[in-house]
Motif scaffolding. Sequence first.
Motif, PDB file in Angstrom:
ATOM      1  N   GLU A 156       0.823  -1.208   0.000  1.00 29.14           N
ATOM      2  CA  GLU A 156       0.000   0.000   0.000  1.00 29.14           C
ATOM      3  C   GLU A 156       0.857   1.258   0.000  1.00 29.14           C
ATOM      4  OE1 GLU A 156      -3.291   0.234   2.777  1.00 29.14           O
ATOM      5  OE2 GLU A 156      -2.994   2.411   2.850  1.00 29.14           O
ATOM      6  N   ILE A 157       1.934   1.212   0.786  1.00 32.98           N
ATOM      7  CA  ILE A 157       2.758   2.414   0.882  1.00 32.98           C
ATOM      8  C   ILE A 157       3.367   2.758  -0.468  1.00 32.98           C
ATOM      9  CG2 ILE A 157       4.770   3.452   1.964  1.00 32.98           C
ATOM     10  CD1 ILE A 157       4.275   1.748   4.388  1.00 32.98           C
ATOM     11  N   ILE A 158       3.842   1.743  -1.179  1.00 32.77           N
ATOM     12  CA  ILE A 158       4.490   2.069  -2.445  1.00 32.77           C
ATOM     13  C   ILE A 158       3.474   2.357  -3.530  1.00 32.77           C
ATOM     14  CG2 ILE A 158       6.586   0.795  -1.900  1.00 32.77           C
ATOM     15  CD1 ILE A 158       5.612  -1.370  -3.844  1.00 32.77           C
ATOM     16  N   SER A 159       2.220   2.046  -3.279  1.00 33.20           N
ATOM     17  CA  SER A 159       1.220   2.402  -4.288  1.00 33.20           C
ATOM     18  C   SER A 159       0.708   3.822  -4.092  1.00 33.20           C
ATOM     19  CB  SER A 159       0.042   1.425  -4.215  1.00 33.20           C
ATOM     20  OG  SER A 159      -0.756   1.708  -3.074  1.00 33.20           O
ATOM     21  N   SER A 160       1.043   4.421  -2.993  1.00 30.99           N
ATOM     22  CA  SER A 160       0.580   5.784  -2.715  1.00 30.99           C
ATOM     23  C   SER A 160       1.118   6.727  -3.782  1.00 30.99           C
ATOM     24  CB  SER A 160       1.077   6.213  -1.332  1.00 30.99           C
ATOM     25  OG  SER A 160       0.822   7.580  -1.121  1.00 30.99           O
ATOM     26  N   ILE A 161       0.229   7.503  -4.352  1.00 30.86           N
ATOM     27  CA  ILE A 161       0.625   8.368  -5.465  1.00 30.86           C
ATOM     28  C   ILE A 161       1.165   9.676  -4.919  1.00 30.86           C
ATOM     29  CG2 ILE A 161      -0.281   9.679  -7.416  1.00 30.86           C
ATOM     30  CD1 ILE A 161      -2.204   7.333  -7.877  1.00 30.86           C
ATOM     31  N   SER A 162       2.339  10.050  -5.371  1.00 29.80           N
ATOM     32  CA  SER A 162       2.959  11.272  -4.862  1.00 29.80           C
ATOM     33  C   SER A 162       2.723  12.466  -5.778  1.00 29.80           C
ATOM     34  CB  SER A 162       4.458  11.062  -4.679  1.00 29.80           C
ATOM     35  OG  SER A 162       5.027  10.545  -5.863  1.00 29.80           O
ATOM     36  N   ASP A 163       2.380  12.234  -7.044  1.00 30.62           N
ATOM     37  CA  ASP A 163       2.174  13.349  -7.948  1.00 30.62           C
ATOM     38  C   ASP A 163       1.255  12.910  -9.083  1.00 30.62           C
ATOM     39  OD1 ASP A 163       4.303  15.540  -9.976  1.00 30.62           O
ATOM     40  OD2 ASP A 163       2.410  15.905  -8.956  1.00 30.62           O
ATOM     41  N   VAL A 164       0.431  13.824  -9.538  1.00 31.13           N
ATOM     42  CA  VAL A 164      -0.402  13.564 -10.714  1.00 31.13           C
ATOM     43  C   VAL A 164      -0.324  14.785 -11.622  1.00 31.13           C
ATOM     44  CG1 VAL A 164      -2.530  14.410  -9.620  1.00 31.13           C
ATOM     45  CG2 VAL A 164      -2.671  12.842 -11.520  1.00 31.13           C
ATOM     46  N   THR A 195       0.840   9.520 -13.278  1.00 32.85           N
ATOM     47  CA  THR A 195       0.926   9.437 -11.825  1.00 32.85           C
ATOM     48  C   THR A 195       2.272   8.851 -11.443  1.00 32.85           C
ATOM     49  OG1 THR A 195      -0.092   7.231 -11.782  1.00 32.85           O
ATOM     50  CG2 THR A 195      -1.549   9.114 -11.498  1.00 32.85           C
ATOM     51  N   ARG A 196       2.770   9.273 -10.297  1.00 26.91           N
ATOM     52  CA  ARG A 196       4.042   8.778  -9.795  1.00 26.91           C
ATOM     53  C   ARG A 196       3.774   8.102  -8.459  1.00 26.91           C
ATOM     54  NH1 ARG A 196       8.737   7.063  -8.358  1.00 26.91           N
ATOM     55  NH2 ARG A 196      10.608   8.320  -8.632  1.00 26.91           N
ATOM     56  N   ASP A 197       4.091   6.814  -8.384  1.00 25.22           N
ATOM     57  CA  ASP A 197       4.101   6.179  -7.076  1.00 25.22           C
ATOM     58  C   ASP A 197       5.548   5.876  -6.734  1.00 25.22           C
ATOM     59  OD1 ASP A 197       2.744   3.958  -9.184  1.00 25.22           O
ATOM     60  OD2 ASP A 197       4.575   3.337  -8.170  1.00 25.22           O
ATOM     61  N   TYR A 198       5.789   5.107  -5.709  1.00 24.26           N
ATOM     62  CA  TYR A 198       7.165   5.055  -5.232  1.00 24.26           C
ATOM     63  C   TYR A 198       8.130   4.426  -6.225  1.00 24.26           C
ATOM     64  CZ  TYR A 198      11.074   4.622  -2.041  1.00 24.26           C
ATOM     65  OH  TYR A 198      12.300   4.726  -1.454  1.00 24.26           O
ATOM     66  N   LEU A 199       7.677   3.401  -6.923  1.00 22.61           N
ATOM     67  CA  LEU A 199       8.601   2.706  -7.803  1.00 22.61           C
ATOM     68  C   LEU A 199       8.349   2.935  -9.290  1.00 22.61           C
ATOM     69  CD1 LEU A 199       8.826  -0.839  -6.114  1.00 22.61           C
ATOM     70  CD2 LEU A 199      10.402   1.072  -5.883  1.00 22.61           C
ATOM     71  N   SER A 200       7.250   3.543  -9.643  1.00 21.31           N
ATOM     72  CA  SER A 200       6.948   3.616 -11.071  1.00 21.31           C
ATOM     73  C   SER A 200       6.228   4.903 -11.446  1.00 21.31           C
ATOM     74  CB  SER A 200       6.086   2.414 -11.475  1.00 21.31           C
ATOM     75  OG  SER A 200       4.808   2.518 -10.877  1.00 21.31           O
ATOM     76  N   VAL A 201       6.194   5.101 -12.771  1.00 15.47           N
ATOM     77  CA  VAL A 201       5.422   6.185 -13.366  1.00 15.47           C
ATOM     78  C   VAL A 201       4.368   5.530 -14.250  1.00 15.47           C
ATOM     79  CG1 VAL A 201       5.522   7.948 -15.167  1.00 15.47           C
ATOM     80  CG2 VAL A 201       7.177   7.982 -13.330  1.00 15.47           C
ATOM     81  N   LYS A 202       3.129   5.964 -14.123  1.00 13.94           N
ATOM     82  CA  LYS A 202       2.065   5.359 -14.928  1.00 13.94           C
ATOM     83  C   LYS A 202       1.366   6.427 -15.742  1.00 13.94           C
ATOM     84  CE  LYS A 202       1.277   1.647 -11.670  1.00 13.94           C
ATOM     85  NZ  LYS A 202       0.418   1.033 -10.674  1.00 13.94           N
ATOM     86  N   PHE A 247       8.675   7.056   2.142  1.00 15.69           N
ATOM     87  CA  PHE A 247       7.645   8.091   2.137  1.00 15.69           C
ATOM     88  C   PHE A 247       8.025   9.299   1.292  1.00 15.69           C
ATOM     89  CE2 PHE A 247       5.171   5.865   5.101  1.00 15.69           C
ATOM     90  CZ  PHE A 247       6.002   5.352   6.081  1.00 15.69           C
ATOM     91  N   ASP A 248       9.160   9.229   0.623  1.00 16.47           N
ATOM     92  CA  ASP A 248       9.573  10.360  -0.218  1.00 16.47           C
ATOM     93  C   ASP A 248       8.566  10.576  -1.332  1.00 16.47           C
ATOM     94  OD1 ASP A 248      13.125   9.585  -0.014  1.00 16.47           O
ATOM     95  OD2 ASP A 248      11.864  10.915   1.201  1.00 16.47           O
ATOM     96  N   LYS A 249       8.272  11.834  -1.579  1.00 15.15           N
ATOM     97  CA  LYS A 249       7.289  12.165  -2.608  1.00 15.15           C
ATOM     98  C   LYS A 249       8.003  12.708  -3.832  1.00 15.15           C
ATOM     99  CE  LYS A 249       3.460  13.073   0.501  1.00 15.15           C
ATOM    100  NZ  LYS A 249       2.641  11.907   0.206  1.00 15.15           N
ATOM    101  N   PHE A 250       8.096  11.858  -4.839  1.00  9.22           N
ATOM    102  CA  PHE A 250       8.730  12.276  -6.078  1.00  9.22           C
ATOM    103  C   PHE A 250       7.700  12.913  -6.996  1.00  9.22           C
ATOM    104  CE2 PHE A 250      12.897  10.456  -5.616  1.00  9.22           C
ATOM    105  CZ  PHE A 250      12.723   9.408  -4.735  1.00  9.22           C
ATOM    106  N   GLU A 251       8.136  13.932  -7.722  1.00  8.41           N
ATOM    107  CA  GLU A 251       7.257  14.544  -8.712  1.00  8.41           C
ATOM    108  C   GLU A 251       7.633  14.031 -10.095  1.00  8.41           C
ATOM    109  OE1 GLU A 251       7.528  18.740  -8.260  1.00  8.41           O
ATOM    110  OE2 GLU A 251       6.770  18.702  -6.213  1.00  8.41           O
ATOM    111  N   CYS A 252       6.782  14.362 -11.048  1.00  7.74           N
ATOM    112  CA  CYS A 252       7.044  13.938 -12.417  1.00  7.74           C
ATOM    113  C   CYS A 252       6.593  15.055 -13.334  1.00  7.74           C
ATOM    114  CB  CYS A 252       6.290  12.644 -12.734  1.00  7.74           C
ATOM    115  SG  CYS A 252       4.531  12.725 -12.362  1.00  7.74           S
ATOM    116  N   CYS A 253       7.073  15.039 -14.575  1.00  6.95           N
ATOM    117  CA  CYS A 253       6.647  16.092 -15.496  1.00  6.95           C
ATOM    118  C   CYS A 253       6.688  15.602 -16.934  1.00  6.95           C
ATOM    119  CB  CYS A 253       7.513  17.345 -15.323  1.00  6.95           C
ATOM    120  SG  CYS A 253       9.257  17.088 -15.637  1.00  6.95           S
TER     121      CYS A 253
END
Lengths: 501, 292
Positions: free
Chosen positions: A337-345, A356-363, A397-403
């Motif tokens: 669950e933690i790694i599925s948490s979305i940090s940026d949309v 969307t960016r979750d902990y391990l991937s960009v979708k 818990f780091d929140k990565f952004e994406c662009c």
Amino acid sequence: MVGVGRLVREGVRGSEQARTSRSHDSVSSFHRPLARVHNPTNKPGNRARIPLAMAGAGGGSNDVQWCFSQVKGAIDDDVAEADIISTVEFNHSGELLATGDKGGRVVIFQQEIENKSQPQCRSEYNVYSTFQSHEPEFDYLKSLEIEEKINEIRWLPQKNAAQFLLSTNDKTIKLWKISERDKRPEGYNLKEEDGRYIDPNTVTALRVPVFRPMDLMVEASPRRVFANAHTYHINSISINSDHETYLSADDLRINLWHQEITDRSFNIVDIKPANMEELTEVITAAEFHPHQCNTFVYSSSKGTIRLCDMRASALCDTHSKLFEEPEDPSNRSFFSEIISSISDVKFSHNGRYMMTRDYLSVKIWDLNMENRPVETYQVHEYLRSKLCSLYENDCIFDKFECCWNGNDSVVMTGSYNNFFRMFDRGQRRDVTLEASREGSKPRQVLKPRKVCADGKRKKDEISVDSLDFNKKILHTAWHPQDNIIAVATTNNLYIFQDKMN
Amino acid sequence: MRKRGSRPIIMPVHRRRKGREKSNMYSKGTKRKFFDGVDNKAVAASYSLQRQSLLDMSLLKLQLCHMLAEPNLCRSVLIANTVRQIQEEMTHDGSWQVVTEALGGSGHGPSDSLVDTEVLCQSPEQQDGGPKLYSVMGYDGCREEEVVTDKALCSVVVGDRAPALLLGTIGHCWDRGELRVEDGVSKDSGTGDEEETRSGEGAKMATGQVFGMFEIKNGAPGSDPALEELFSDVDASYYDLDTMLTGMQSAPKMGPYDFLDSLASSHGPVSNSSCRADLNELDHIMEIIVGS
């Protein structure tokens, strides 16, 4: 807790009319004393003057090779906490680049004019304005300090000579006006140059005051303060395409504001349970659709994205669409669950996709398909076996952004060890680059990096255990038209550009 | 405008774990171990040990959460959800490893065995509708008291028993009122469920504690008016803590030094039954220290 700004649950009328998307054209030919080359209309179809394919390993006419351009910030390794960069954002023309830091300051860089006589010399970004946006505050009711850290900056589309941006900390959003002054009046009849008043009786002749050029002065002034509307920490702000409203999202609520009105905001999403002990999900990010002023999305800590239509009801607690990918049972763990948490949309510029960016991937999601993303890119899959350690040291818990890039063909996001990753959607290729002082000679081409997941490390590869988890790139930004990117390490801002042929 | 030294820089540390621990920790992030055949007991014991340490770590994190200036709600929610997951799994799996063995590794994944054991299980707890996750009263003002009691207990504790005791501390400290109501799972019950229940309570109250601090509460919500009347003459500063400790009457008596002795004598891996006994004793220590 509601202070001066009331939370009113009312319908929102203004955005119901169909609004055409306004292009971000720079109307102001008069706003700058120095002649500039302005872009023609930046309608979504008409973007990129330069092919925006991403960097490959070399070769290929469409490949971009990223070169170091500039780095801003202190060199010493001892990082002052106030200097930690917390947000990076280009304005709509790409001419201005704003950064916010943990000390509540905003620094704006401006791109110099391209030197026509020397086309090899790419334009540089220099400091344009620096101001203290937010100060630390103390919440007396809770006995807690409110951090002055700037969580997000969003530029307003330019309408006149001045530039406007919204900057927010955990609780308060401010509208700042950045304007230039390059002329001053001279030749008053009743006032000396230094300001002393002249006795009217001594005046023998009259003259008309004139404006004379002066050294350029850039002033930043707060025009609006939107306060007391959020009980929880604001994580996102997003400006609506109607150019009148914007939203602000905290952990449990989303509010809709009018840009002119500071003492009232409309609550449009509220996921706070009646009993706080039943809380299991929070809002992590929210954004307006780039063209449809009635549509916005918000992501959650459970890995879901909800798309809401403000025309459906005043309260958008029920979503119009729910985007969620079913969990892969073979990868299930306590950390799922933690790694599925979305940090940026982030919506794509054309408004058809969102990332969307979750902990391990960009979708990448197609807005018309809710049950799974259309593309998934692994950012640092080698961390999957390290999740427990990363949980222990809180890195999970780091929140990565994406662009997105200007024409939505490439997406970028950050990682650890000052690495950042780019994924070319069309060519199905990806690259890992590093933002470091070692690679920072002028116009030095960045060498692609590789992380070795297993024990067999090849030359020039980095093993997972050697990664520095203190060096994380959380914030990145891409110029809206060109291949210029801004990458923020802890306290430095790197600017990379493509190599001019 | 540099603010050097104004606030400590909290940077996560990338620790290198030594060999054996490393493999244990890493395996947490991968598939759950599949109980199968001969190595069942060893695997299960190692897995439950890892799971317990993860639970302890999570509870510690939740504790630390509300000691900081501004806890991050998202992080707290994620940690609390993890604790809940562990608690649920421990409740379902922990006591029923015997049943799982009996199934003989019929090729089911962990989630399948979960379903099977649920079907087969006939414990009184299940009849009550499963272990209840009790909602907890969250108090803003209690932060100071909690810290004191935790530290008091941690100073008593020896070595790596600390996390288990912390668990018990949380379990005890703030939910006595609810525990009293729950007759289905008594303190002296023979099942291994109490620890999980307490873990659940610990999770819930740590959760409530964390989330409660985001609320501005006036007084103590959910208090029994009769209890309030009983303690109306108590010093106001201890009011909140006392109402929580009202469920102490039925607890067996034990001196603090007896508890230390029992600690010193029990070694070996953490097991459900020993935790349970310790937690019982712990309740008493709490009572004595707080001076009810």
